[in-house]
Scaffold this motif. Structure first.
Motif, short mmCIF file in Angstrom:
data_model
loop_
_atom_site.label_atom_id
_atom_site.label_comp_id
_atom_site.label_asym_id
_atom_site.label_seq_id
_atom_site.Cartn_x
_atom_site.Cartn_y
_atom_site.Cartn_z
N ARG A 110 6.16 29.86 -15.34
CA ARG A 110 7.05 28.87 -14.73
C ARG A 110 7.56 27.90 -15.79
O ARG A 110 7.22 26.71 -15.78
N PRO A 111 8.38 28.37 -16.73
CA PRO A 111 8.85 27.50 -17.81
C PRO A 111 9.67 26.32 -17.31
O PRO A 111 9.76 25.29 -17.98
N TRP A 112 10.26 26.47 -16.11
CA TRP A 112 11.07 25.38 -15.56
C TRP A 112 10.22 24.16 -15.17
O TRP A 112 10.76 23.10 -14.90
N MET A 113 8.89 24.32 -15.14
CA MET A 113 8.03 23.19 -14.80
C MET A 113 7.93 22.17 -15.93
O MET A 113 7.39 21.08 -15.73
N ARG A 114 8.45 22.50 -17.10
CA ARG A 114 8.32 21.61 -18.24
C ARG A 114 8.70 20.17 -17.89
O ARG A 114 7.93 19.23 -18.08
N SER A 115 9.89 20.01 -17.37
CA SER A 115 10.39 18.65 -17.14
C SER A 115 9.96 18.09 -15.79
O SER A 115 10.13 16.90 -15.54
N GLN A 116 9.39 18.92 -14.91
CA GLN A 116 8.99 18.41 -13.60
C GLN A 116 7.79 17.49 -13.69
O GLN A 116 7.66 16.54 -12.92
N LYS A 117 6.86 17.80 -14.60
CA LYS A 117 5.66 16.97 -14.76
C LYS A 117 5.34 16.74 -16.23
O LYS A 117 4.23 16.28 -16.56
N ASP A 164 -1.56 13.28 -6.68
CA ASP A 164 -1.57 12.74 -5.31
C ASP A 164 -2.48 11.52 -5.32
O ASP A 164 -3.68 11.64 -5.59
N ARG A 165 -1.92 10.35 -4.99
CA ARG A 165 -2.65 9.10 -5.21
C ARG A 165 -2.45 8.11 -4.07
O ARG A 165 -1.46 8.17 -3.33
N ILE A 166 -3.41 7.19 -3.98
CA ILE A 166 -3.32 6.04 -3.09
C ILE A 166 -3.38 4.80 -3.97
O ILE A 166 -4.32 4.66 -4.77
N VAL A 167 -2.40 3.93 -3.86
CA VAL A 167 -2.32 2.77 -4.74
C VAL A 167 -2.12 1.49 -3.94
O VAL A 167 -1.52 1.51 -2.86
N LEU A 168 -2.61 0.40 -4.50
CA LEU A 168 -2.61 -0.89 -3.81
C LEU A 168 -2.18 -1.96 -4.80
O LEU A 168 -2.69 -2.01 -5.92
N SER A 169 -1.22 -2.80 -4.41
CA SER A 169 -0.78 -3.86 -5.31
C SER A 169 -1.91 -4.86 -5.52
O SER A 169 -2.65 -5.20 -4.60
N LEU A 226 0.86 -1.17 0.00
CA LEU A 226 0.00 0.00 0.00
C LEU A 226 0.90 1.23 0.00
O LEU A 226 1.65 1.45 0.96
N TYR A 227 0.85 1.99 -1.08
CA TYR A 227 1.67 3.19 -1.23
C TYR A 227 0.74 4.38 -1.41
O TYR A 227 -0.39 4.25 -1.89
N ALA A 228 1.24 5.56 -1.07
CA ALA A 228 0.48 6.79 -1.32
C ALA A 228 1.43 7.97 -1.26
O ALA A 228 2.51 7.89 -0.67
N GLY A 229 0.99 9.07 -1.84
CA GLY A 229 1.80 10.28 -1.80
C GLY A 229 1.70 11.07 -3.08
O GLY A 229 0.75 10.94 -3.87
N ASP A 230 2.72 11.88 -3.32
CA ASP A 230 2.80 12.76 -4.48
C ASP A 230 3.69 12.09 -5.52
O ASP A 230 4.91 12.03 -5.35
N PHE A 231 3.08 11.62 -6.60
CA PHE A 231 3.82 10.90 -7.63
C PHE A 231 4.34 11.82 -8.73
O PHE A 231 5.07 11.36 -9.62
N ASN A 232 3.95 13.09 -8.71
CA ASN A 232 4.43 14.07 -9.68
C ASN A 232 4.25 13.65 -11.13
O ASN A 232 4.96 14.14 -12.01
N THR A 233 3.33 12.76 -11.38
CA THR A 233 3.02 12.34 -12.74
C THR A 233 1.60 11.82 -12.75
O THR A 233 1.06 11.42 -11.71
N THR A 234 0.99 11.83 -13.91
CA THR A 234 -0.39 11.40 -14.02
C THR A 234 -0.49 10.22 -14.99
O THR A 234 0.52 9.66 -15.39
#
Length: 303
Positions: free
Chosen positions: A202-209, A256-261, A173-181
């Motif tokens: 905020r052009p620097w956000m390009r590669s962050q997400k 921000d997600r909650i995931v379960l194997s 069971l994992y959760a948190g900020d995955f910074n990707t969708t």
């Protein structure tokens, strides 16, 4: 609760820098308290994505002690004589991430989640780093609060998706900020991510997400697809709710997600999945840049 299913309450929240004020060098936990107050009952597992300076620091008062005290008392009730009872005895595991102070932290109620061995930086077995082995309703589980590092760019996000994805081989069971969708139907994605980053200054956000396509344009990074393919359920997808969890209206994403194997003896209760709105804050307080997410997990009884 041997012989019966267990309802496990989970929540994940990302309060910016864990309330740490760079100017005063002190923590203000009011925003975290306000964020959590929309939970009617105490979560058994609470995942906080940014626990800045919560551990291994010389801060006085100790911020982790303050947070544990605050968490323990948020859901208490008072007797006729005014004394509080029912405090939650949370235990905390703050991750160790080289070169980062905005590290994630896992807070569990040991009355429901029996903690075992924590793995810190686990040598070459990096996929186990910062996980906690615990027992839930008689089953072994691997728990972890994550904060994938967007500053490592698209290749780094892919690496983190593969590394954490492999833990689907266990009950986890994992959760948190995955910074990707993801690219699931109903998900918020942007084909013009680069243009949006420029528009909001905020052009620097390009590669962050985001990820650069062969034609030179930038689109939303959907590395969550890659992660889930390893064998995970995402609570929002199970519920069919794709509300973004970041709050900038022009660049909002569900990260921000909650995931379960999928191999876990457990399942999400889709009716409990909630993306919580902005908390009520004091006058002049800026809203947080993330929204809290909560969901219940139904854990089967061990044989």
């Amino acid at each position: 609760m041997t012989g019966t299913e267990l309802r496990l309450r989970t929540a994940t929240a990302n309060v910016k820098r864990g309330g740490f004020n760079r100017r005063t060098r002190f923590h203000d936990h009011d925003k975290l308290a306000a964020t959590l107050c929309s939970l009617k009952e105490a979560p058994h597992a609470l995942f906080l994505s940014e626990c800045t300076h919560y551990a291994d620091t010389s801060h006085d008062p100790d911020p982790l002690e303050e947070v544990l005290s605050m968490l323990g008392s948020l859901w208490t009730t008072r007797g006729p004589d005014g004394r509080k009872f029912g405090e939650v005895p949370y235990r905390a595991w703050i991750s160790k991430v080289p070169g980062s102070v905005n590290v994630p932290g896992l807070f569990v109620d040991p009355r429901t989640i029996q903690p075992g061995t924590p793995y810190r930086l686990a040598g070459r077995r990096t996929q186990l780093a910062n996980t906690l082995t615990a027992t839930i309703n008689g089953h072994p589980f691997r728990l972890k609060c994550v904060h994938w590092n967007g500053s490592r760019g698209p290749s780094g996000l892919t690496e983190q998706a593969d590394q954490d994805g492999q833990v689907a081989s266990e009950n986890a069971l994992y959760a948190g900020d995955f910074n990707t969708t993801s690219s699931a139907q109903g998900e918020t994605v942007y084909e013009n991510w680069g243009e949006l980053c420029d528009r909001v200054g905020r052009p620097w956000m390009r590669s962050q997400k985001g990820i650069r396509r062969p034609d030179g344009t930038w689109g939303t990074h959907t590395g969550m697809d890659r992660f889930l393919e390893h064998g995970w359920w995402d609570a929002g997808q199970v519920a069919g709710v794709f509300t973004p969890t970041t709050t900038d209206q022009e660049t909002a994403l569900r990260i921000d997600r909650i995931v379960l194997s999928k191999r876990s003896p457990a399942r999400f209760d889709p009716d409990t999945y909630t993306v919580h709105g902005h908390p009520l804050l004091g006058k002049g307080a800026a809203p947080n840049d993330h929204l809290m997410v909560s969901a219940d997990v139904i854990v089967e009884a061990a044989a």
